[in-house]
Design a protein around this motif. Structure first.
Motif, PDB file in Angstrom:
ATOM      1  N   GLY A 121       0.811  -1.213   0.000  1.00 43.55           N
ATOM      2  CA  GLY A 121       0.000   0.000   0.000  1.00 43.55           C
ATOM      3  C   GLY A 121       0.840   1.256   0.000  1.00 43.55           C
ATOM      4  N   GLY A 122       2.132   1.094   0.256  1.00 48.48           N
ATOM      5  CA  GLY A 122       3.042   2.223   0.169  1.00 48.48           C
ATOM      6  C   GLY A 122       2.779   3.303   1.202  1.00 48.48           C
ATOM      7  N   GLU A 123       3.414   4.437   0.999  1.00 48.98           N
ATOM      8  CA  GLU A 123       3.310   5.553   1.929  1.00 48.98           C
ATOM      9  C   GLU A 123       1.863   6.010   2.087  1.00 48.98           C
ATOM     10  N   THR A 124       1.117   6.043   0.982  1.00 49.32           N
ATOM     11  CA  THR A 124      -0.281   6.470   1.061  1.00 49.32           C
ATOM     12  C   THR A 124      -1.085   5.532   1.950  1.00 49.32           C
ATOM     13  N   GLY A 125      -0.889   4.234   1.758  1.00 52.14           N
ATOM     14  CA  GLY A 125      -1.606   3.264   2.580  1.00 52.14           C
ATOM     15  C   GLY A 125      -1.237   3.366   4.041  1.00 52.14           C
ATOM     16  N   ALA A 126       0.048   3.629   4.311  1.00 54.31           N
ATOM     17  CA  ALA A 126       0.484   3.790   5.697  1.00 54.31           C
ATOM     18  C   ALA A 126      -0.150   5.022   6.327  1.00 54.31           C
ATOM     19  N   LYS A 127      -0.184   6.118   5.591  1.00 58.29           N
ATOM     20  CA  LYS A 127      -0.759   7.354   6.119  1.00 58.29           C
ATOM     21  C   LYS A 127      -2.265   7.240   6.333  1.00 58.29           C
ATOM     22  N   GLN A 128      -2.928   6.529   5.443  1.00 64.89           N
ATOM     23  CA  GLN A 128      -4.387   6.414   5.519  1.00 64.89           C
ATOM     24  C   GLN A 128      -4.849   5.195   6.310  1.00 64.89           C
ATOM     25  N   ALA A 129      -3.913   4.414   6.806  1.00 70.83           N
ATOM     26  CA  ALA A 129      -4.228   3.177   7.544  1.00 70.83           C
ATOM     27  C   ALA A 129      -5.079   2.237   6.698  1.00 70.83           C
ATOM     28  N   THR A 130      -4.733   2.131   5.423  1.00 69.40           N
ATOM     29  CA  THR A 130      -5.467   1.255   4.505  1.00 69.40           C
ATOM     30  C   THR A 130      -4.564   0.164   3.934  1.00 69.40           C
ATOM     31  N   LEU A 131      -3.500  -0.161   4.617  1.00 71.35           N
ATOM     32  CA  LEU A 131      -2.550  -1.155   4.134  1.00 71.35           C
ATOM     33  C   LEU A 131      -3.208  -2.528   3.984  1.00 71.35           C
ATOM     34  N   SER A 132      -2.684  -3.310   3.059  1.00 70.08           N
ATOM     35  CA  SER A 132      -2.967  -4.742   3.014  1.00 70.08           C
ATOM     36  C   SER A 132      -1.848  -5.427   3.789  1.00 70.08           C
ATOM     37  N   ILE A 133      -2.231  -6.278   4.731  1.00 72.45           N
ATOM     38  CA  ILE A 133      -1.251  -6.920   5.608  1.00 72.45           C
ATOM     39  C   ILE A 133      -1.396  -8.426   5.476  1.00 72.45           C
ATOM     40  N   MET A 134      -0.327  -9.081   5.062  1.00 71.15           N
ATOM     41  CA  MET A 134      -0.321 -10.524   4.837  1.00 71.15           C
ATOM     42  C   MET A 134       0.491 -11.182   5.940  1.00 71.15           C
ATOM     43  N   VAL A 135      -0.123 -12.059   6.709  1.00 71.76           N
ATOM     44  CA  VAL A 135       0.467 -12.492   7.971  1.00 71.76           C
ATOM     45  C   VAL A 135       0.766 -13.988   7.966  1.00 71.76           C
ATOM     46  N   GLY A 136       1.993 -14.321   8.332  1.00 72.23           N
ATOM     47  CA  GLY A 136       2.395 -15.711   8.510  1.00 72.23           C
ATOM     48  C   GLY A 136       2.677 -15.998   9.973  1.00 72.23           C
ATOM     49  N   GLY A 137       2.276 -17.187  10.427  1.00 75.83           N
ATOM     50  CA  GLY A 137       2.513 -17.554  11.818  1.00 75.83           C
ATOM     51  C   GLY A 137       1.377 -18.386  12.370  1.00 75.83           C
ATOM     52  N   GLU A 138       1.357 -18.543  13.682  1.00 76.57           N
ATOM     53  CA  GLU A 138       0.324 -19.343  14.337  1.00 76.57           C
ATOM     54  C   GLU A 138      -1.008 -18.599  14.364  1.00 76.57           C
ATOM     55  N   GLU A 139      -2.087 -19.355  14.191  1.00 78.51           N
ATOM     56  CA  GLU A 139      -3.429 -18.761  14.160  1.00 78.51           C
ATOM     57  C   GLU A 139      -3.739 -17.998  15.449  1.00 78.51           C
ATOM     58  N   GLY A 140      -3.379 -18.571  16.596  1.00 83.96           N
ATOM     59  CA  GLY A 140      -3.655 -17.918  17.864  1.00 83.96           C
ATOM     60  C   GLY A 140      -2.906 -16.606  18.021  1.00 83.96           C
ATOM     61  N   ASP A 141      -1.670 -16.566  17.547  1.00 90.12           N
ATOM     62  CA  ASP A 141      -0.893 -15.338  17.621  1.00 90.12           C
ATOM     63  C   ASP A 141      -1.455 -14.279  16.680  1.00 90.12           C
ATOM     64  N   PHE A 142      -1.930 -14.731  15.519  1.00 87.34           N
ATOM     65  CA  PHE A 142      -2.581 -13.798  14.595  1.00 87.34           C
ATOM     66  C   PHE A 142      -3.812 -13.185  15.245  1.00 87.34           C
ATOM     67  N   ALA A 143      -4.613 -14.008  15.926  1.00 86.81           N
ATOM     68  CA  ALA A 143      -5.815 -13.497  16.594  1.00 86.81           C
ATOM     69  C   ALA A 143      -5.450 -12.460  17.653  1.00 86.81           C
ATOM     70  N   ALA A 144      -4.349 -12.707  18.369  1.00 82.47           N
ATOM     71  CA  ALA A 144      -3.919 -11.754  19.383  1.00 82.47           C
ATOM     72  C   ALA A 144      -3.462 -10.438  18.766  1.00 82.47           C
ATOM     73  N   ALA A 145      -2.836 -10.525  17.590  1.00 83.50           N
ATOM     74  CA  ALA A 145      -2.314  -9.327  16.928  1.00 83.50           C
ATOM     75  C   ALA A 145      -3.381  -8.578  16.136  1.00 83.50           C
ATOM     76  N   ARG A 146      -4.493  -9.213  15.865  1.00 80.16           N
ATOM     77  CA  ARG A 146      -5.485  -8.657  14.944  1.00 80.16           C
ATOM     78  C   ARG A 146      -5.958  -7.245  15.315  1.00 80.16           C
ATOM     79  N   PRO A 147      -6.255  -6.943  16.582  1.00 78.96           N
ATOM     80  CA  PRO A 147      -6.701  -5.577  16.891  1.00 78.96           C
ATOM     81  C   PRO A 147      -5.658  -4.519  16.540  1.00 78.96           C
ATOM     82  N   ILE A 148      -4.384  -4.852  16.730  1.00 77.94           N
ATOM     83  CA  ILE A 148      -3.322  -3.904  16.390  1.00 77.94           C
ATOM     84  C   ILE A 148      -3.196  -3.761  14.880  1.00 77.94           C
ATOM     85  N   LEU A 149      -3.228  -4.882  14.182  1.00 79.62           N
ATOM     86  CA  LEU A 149      -3.094  -4.842  12.725  1.00 79.62           C
ATOM     87  C   LEU A 149      -4.278  -4.129  12.074  1.00 79.62           C
TER      88      LEU A 149
END
Length: 290
Positions: A121-149
């Motif tokens: 999403g680049g700088e524009t996505g970062a500024k507008q909080a519209t990034l696409s975020i692709m996450v690798g890892g454990e499902e439970g850890d993803f759930a914990a991180a989801r509110p922040i992401l």
């Protein structure tokens, strides 16, 4: 609300950390650039004197660094030594999948939960909080991180085990590079043919050729405005990741190879500090139309 240590306050990390502060998190950040630290302080965060200071007492650590050597140095050399068991480490850098796997393995030895979560999403996505975020890892850890992401992006998807986020980001970067090259070729063709490039691209943006790059960058490309939102230098690095990932799984990506060479050519011609839309200059040079 969480205590967050944020390392890497560049073009992307600076607005991302500010969004986290605005959401009510206690953010302590570190960057080698003093101006970046001042921006975080102005946004309501806390500037740290070192990476170790930034992560001390943090419940969540986010890293947004340029390349895998930086992640290896900062995360394996400092962060994992300075955080408690149970800390959630979210590496949002774009790096080699094997580095993400190494970080996850070392984190597991120390009881640190690790996710690789590169963004698009680049700088524009970062500024507008519209990034696409692709996450690798454990499902439970993803759930914990989801509110922040969710504070940082609009599209947040768990794509698989450790390293998967980096593979998806590699696929993203090869596609972005290819689209930029094709938009550049379209502009050169339209202008050389005496057609108004703006009118032509406006039509293309409304048909089957529509894409986000046309939506966001066609006017600046036509105007030859290449202020960096994402530098050619970084895209060159990312294309190397894509080609290396392809070699590891024994697949051929012939178009990706060509786009990688165009981006490498742009870097060799001195355009590395420009936005990756400056692929237009490379295509113009090939056509003798600088």
């Amino acid at each position: 609300m969480s205590r967050i240590g944020f390392i890497g306050l560049g073009i992307m990390g600076s607005p991302m950390s500010a969004h986290l502060v605005a959401a009510g998190h206690r953010v302590t950040g570190f960057d080698l650039n003093e101006d970046a630290l001042a921006k975080l302080t102005a946004a309501g965060g806390t500037a740290a004197a070192s990476a170790r200071d930034a992560v001390e007492g943090a419940e969540v650590v986010i890293t947004m660094l340029p390349d895998h050597p930086h992640v290896e140095e900062v995360v394996l050399g400092t962060v994992l030594d300075g955080v408690a068991r149970g800390t959630l480490l979210i590496d949002m850098s774009t790096i080699r999948p094997e580095t993400s796997l190494a970080v996850a393995e070392e984190g597991a030895k120390r009881g640190v939960r690790v996710l690789d979560a590169p963004v698009s999403g680049g700088e524009t996505g970062a500024k507008q909080a519209t990034l696409s975020i692709m996450v690798g890892g454990e499902e439970g850890d993803f759930a914990a991180a989801r509110p922040i992401l969710d504070t940082l992006g609009k599209t947040v998807v768990h794509v698989g085990p450790h390293g998967s986020g980096q593979v998806v980001k590699a696929a993203n970067q090869l596609m972005v590079g290819g689209i930029y090259a094709l938009v550049a070729e379209a502009i050169v063709l339209l202008e050389a043919s005496g057609v108004d490039a703006k009118a032509g691209l406006d039509v293309l943006a409304g048909g089957l050729a529509a894409n986000r790059i046309l939506d966001l960058k066609r006017d600046t490309m036509i105007a030859r405005e290449f202020r960096p939102g994402f530098r050619i230098d970084l895209h060159h690095k990312d294309m190397g990741i894509a080609l290396a990932a392809a070699r590891q799984v024994d697949v051929a990506l012939p178009v990706t190879g060509l786009i990688a060479q165009l981006i490498a050519s742009g870097r060799a011609q001195g355009y590395g500090s420009l936005d990756h839309s400056a692929l237009l200059k490379v295509v113009e040079n090939l056509s003798g139309r600088p």
